[in-house]
Design a protein around this motif. Sequence first.
Motif, mmCIF file in Angstrom:
data_model
loop_
_atom_site.group_PDB
_atom_site.id
_atom_site.type_symbol
_atom_site.label_atom_id
_atom_site.label_comp_id
_atom_site.label_asym_id
_atom_site.label_seq_id
_atom_site.Cartn_x
_atom_site.Cartn_y
_atom_site.Cartn_z
ATOM 1 N N SER A 107 0.828 -1.199 0.000
ATOM 2 C CA SER A 107 0.000 0.000 0.000
ATOM 3 C C SER A 107 0.864 1.251 0.000
ATOM 4 C CB SER A 107 -0.906 0.021 1.233
ATOM 5 O OG SER A 107 -1.743 -1.099 1.263
ATOM 6 N N PHE A 108 0.321 2.302 -0.612
ATOM 7 C CA PHE A 108 0.956 3.610 -0.607
ATOM 8 C C PHE A 108 0.493 4.339 0.646
ATOM 9 C CE2 PHE A 108 0.365 8.133 -1.610
ATOM 10 C CZ PHE A 108 1.683 8.486 -1.864
ATOM 11 N N PHE A 109 1.409 5.010 1.340
ATOM 12 C CA PHE A 109 1.090 5.688 2.588
ATOM 13 C C PHE A 109 1.821 7.023 2.634
ATOM 14 C CE2 PHE A 109 2.494 6.646 6.954
ATOM 15 C CZ PHE A 109 1.259 6.790 7.562
ATOM 16 N N THR A 110 1.162 8.055 3.098
ATOM 17 C CA THR A 110 1.796 9.353 3.292
ATOM 18 C C THR A 110 1.175 10.045 4.505
ATOM 19 O OG1 THR A 110 2.423 11.443 2.215
ATOM 20 C CG2 THR A 110 0.262 10.533 1.669
ATOM 21 N N ASP A 111 1.929 10.953 5.113
ATOM 22 C CA ASP A 111 1.498 11.683 6.312
ATOM 23 C C ASP A 111 1.531 13.181 6.091
ATOM 24 O OD1 ASP A 111 1.015 9.692 8.221
ATOM 25 O OD2 ASP A 111 3.110 9.547 8.759
ATOM 26 N N PRO A 151 -11.905 0.907 -7.681
ATOM 27 C CA PRO A 151 -10.670 0.501 -8.349
ATOM 28 C C PRO A 151 -9.433 0.577 -7.428
ATOM 29 C CG PRO A 151 -11.856 2.130 -9.668
ATOM 30 C CD PRO A 151 -12.563 2.022 -8.356
ATOM 31 N N ALA A 152 -9.607 1.242 -6.305
ATOM 32 C CA ALA A 152 -8.558 1.313 -5.273
ATOM 33 C C ALA A 152 -9.261 1.417 -3.923
ATOM 34 C CB ALA A 152 -7.656 2.526 -5.490
ATOM 35 N N ASN A 153 -8.556 1.078 -2.859
ATOM 36 C CA ASN A 153 -9.033 1.331 -1.505
ATOM 37 C C ASN A 153 -8.271 2.539 -0.989
ATOM 38 O OD1 ASN A 153 -10.849 -0.833 -1.272
ATOM 39 N ND2 ASN A 153 -9.166 -2.230 -0.864
ATOM 40 N N ILE A 154 -9.014 3.504 -0.469
ATOM 41 C CA ILE A 154 -8.414 4.760 -0.021
ATOM 42 C C ILE A 154 -8.953 5.086 1.361
ATOM 43 C CG2 ILE A 154 -8.131 7.226 -0.513
ATOM 44 C CD1 ILE A 154 -8.984 6.453 -3.453
ATOM 45 N N MET A 155 -8.059 5.494 2.253
ATOM 46 C CA MET A 155 -8.460 5.951 3.582
ATOM 47 C C MET A 155 -7.693 7.229 3.878
ATOM 48 S SD MET A 155 -8.524 3.946 7.232
ATOM 49 C CE MET A 155 -6.784 4.065 7.614
ATOM 50 N N ILE A 156 -8.426 8.269 4.272
ATOM 51 C CA ILE A 156 -7.808 9.567 4.569
ATOM 52 C C ILE A 156 -8.304 10.041 5.930
ATOM 53 C CG2 ILE A 156 -7.457 11.937 3.805
ATOM 54 C CD1 ILE A 156 -8.273 11.003 0.982
ATOM 55 N N ALA A 157 -7.374 10.243 6.862
ATOM 56 C CA ALA A 157 -7.689 10.822 8.168
ATOM 57 C C ALA A 157 -7.411 12.320 8.073
ATOM 58 C CB ALA A 157 -6.831 10.186 9.253
ATOM 59 N N VAL A 158 -8.415 13.118 8.400
ATOM 60 C CA VAL A 158 -8.351 14.559 8.163
ATOM 61 C C VAL A 158 -8.492 15.333 9.467
ATOM 62 C CG1 VAL A 158 -9.510 16.479 6.995
ATOM 63 C CG2 VAL A 158 -9.324 14.269 5.852
ATOM 64 N N ARG A 159 -7.663 16.353 9.624
ATOM 65 C CA ARG A 159 -7.839 17.345 10.689
ATOM 66 C C ARG A 159 -7.687 18.704 10.036
ATOM 67 N NH1 ARG A 159 -4.335 16.425 15.476
ATOM 68 N NH2 ARG A 159 -2.719 17.313 14.176
ATOM 69 N N ASP A 160 -8.724 19.532 10.171
ATOM 70 C CA ASP A 160 -8.773 20.826 9.494
ATOM 71 C C ASP A 160 -8.580 20.592 7.995
ATOM 72 O OD1 ASP A 160 -9.199 22.181 11.941
ATOM 73 O OD2 ASP A 160 -7.041 22.187 12.328
ATOM 74 N N GLU A 161 -7.540 21.170 7.400
ATOM 75 C CA GLU A 161 -7.290 21.005 5.961
ATOM 76 C C GLU A 161 -6.069 20.130 5.704
ATOM 77 O OE1 GLU A 161 -7.208 24.878 4.161
ATOM 78 O OE2 GLU A 161 -9.112 25.427 5.098
ATOM 79 N N PHE A 167 -3.832 6.447 3.056
ATOM 80 C CA PHE A 167 -3.488 5.096 2.624
ATOM 81 C C PHE A 167 -4.178 4.839 1.296
ATOM 82 C CE2 PHE A 167 -3.225 4.850 7.226
ATOM 83 C CZ PHE A 167 -2.104 4.073 7.446
ATOM 84 N N VAL A 168 -3.447 4.251 0.357
ATOM 85 C CA VAL A 168 -4.021 3.875 -0.935
ATOM 86 C C VAL A 168 -3.529 2.477 -1.271
ATOM 87 C CG1 VAL A 168 -4.179 4.412 -3.395
ATOM 88 C CG2 VAL A 168 -4.020 6.285 -1.721
ATOM 89 N N ALA A 169 -4.460 1.607 -1.651
ATOM 90 C CA ALA A 169 -4.090 0.263 -2.078
ATOM 91 C C ALA A 169 -4.671 0.014 -3.462
ATOM 92 C CB ALA A 169 -4.596 -0.784 -1.097
ATOM 93 N N THR A 170 -3.798 -0.164 -4.441
ATOM 94 C CA THR A 170 -4.192 -0.546 -5.790
ATOM 95 C C THR A 170 -2.966 -1.120 -6.488
ATOM 96 O OG1 THR A 170 -5.174 0.167 -7.886
ATOM 97 C CG2 THR A 170 -3.765 1.766 -6.763
ATOM 98 N N ASP A 171 -3.201 -2.075 -7.355
ATOM 99 C CA ASP A 171 -2.085 -2.612 -8.137
ATOM 100 C C ASP A 171 -2.071 -2.006 -9.531
ATOM 101 O OD1 ASP A 171 -4.322 -3.836 -9.128
ATOM 102 O OD2 ASP A 171 -3.610 -5.888 -8.848
ATOM 103 N N ASN A 172 -2.931 -1.003 -9.766
ATOM 104 C CA ASN A 172 -3.028 -0.334 -11.054
ATOM 105 C C ASN A 172 -2.270 0.992 -10.989
ATOM 106 O OD1 ASN A 172 -4.022 1.411 -13.148
ATOM 107 N ND2 ASN A 172 -5.756 0.013 -13.416
#
Length: 185
Positions: A107-111, A151-161, A167-172
């Motif tokens: 999975s792709f992950f960024t903070d 086509p992908a699984n995406i999860m985004i935790a948000v505070r303000d902006e 997190f993104v999971a896709t093999d495409n």
Amino acid sequence: MEWLARHSDNILVNAAGLGDPIAGGRLVTETDSQCCWRWAVRLRPPRYAGEPLFHLPEVPPTVLDEDPPVWIIDPDDDDPFEKLYADHFSTYVLTSVWTAQAFGPDSFFTDDDRLPRQALDALRQRYVELPTTYAWAGNQPCDAVYRFTGPANIMIAVRDETALHTFVATDNEQELARIRAVLDL
């Protein structure tokens, strides 16, 4: 719950422990891996004419809710306060299982990225949005956690902006490039 216990870093209450309410009339279902927060459902106090057995922060429900909200509480706070985590217990279970299944080592992950103003609306047009949870994501307070599937699984935790965790999971690779463009990553 047994499956989730094997796939989560958090400590889930076993069947024997489900019968033990904690102080304040709450039934704990899970504790995060660092023991900072507990997920709990409010219990309705027994009916009797005397003084209540425990304090609730607001008037307890008069009828039993078959799909109650789930709250997070600080287990070490002398005067525990609650924050809404999920509008319904079914949402809590669905999002917990989905999150445990959706992401793996590839999975792709960024903070801590700026969340573009129209990003969530753009994701809603292309993906199926799952229920939102609130207040807590990956050992960090947040406003909301958004989850999308398709086509992908995406999860985004948000505070303000700010997208605290993405997190993104896709093999495409093309799909990943589209998501990066929408999220300005």
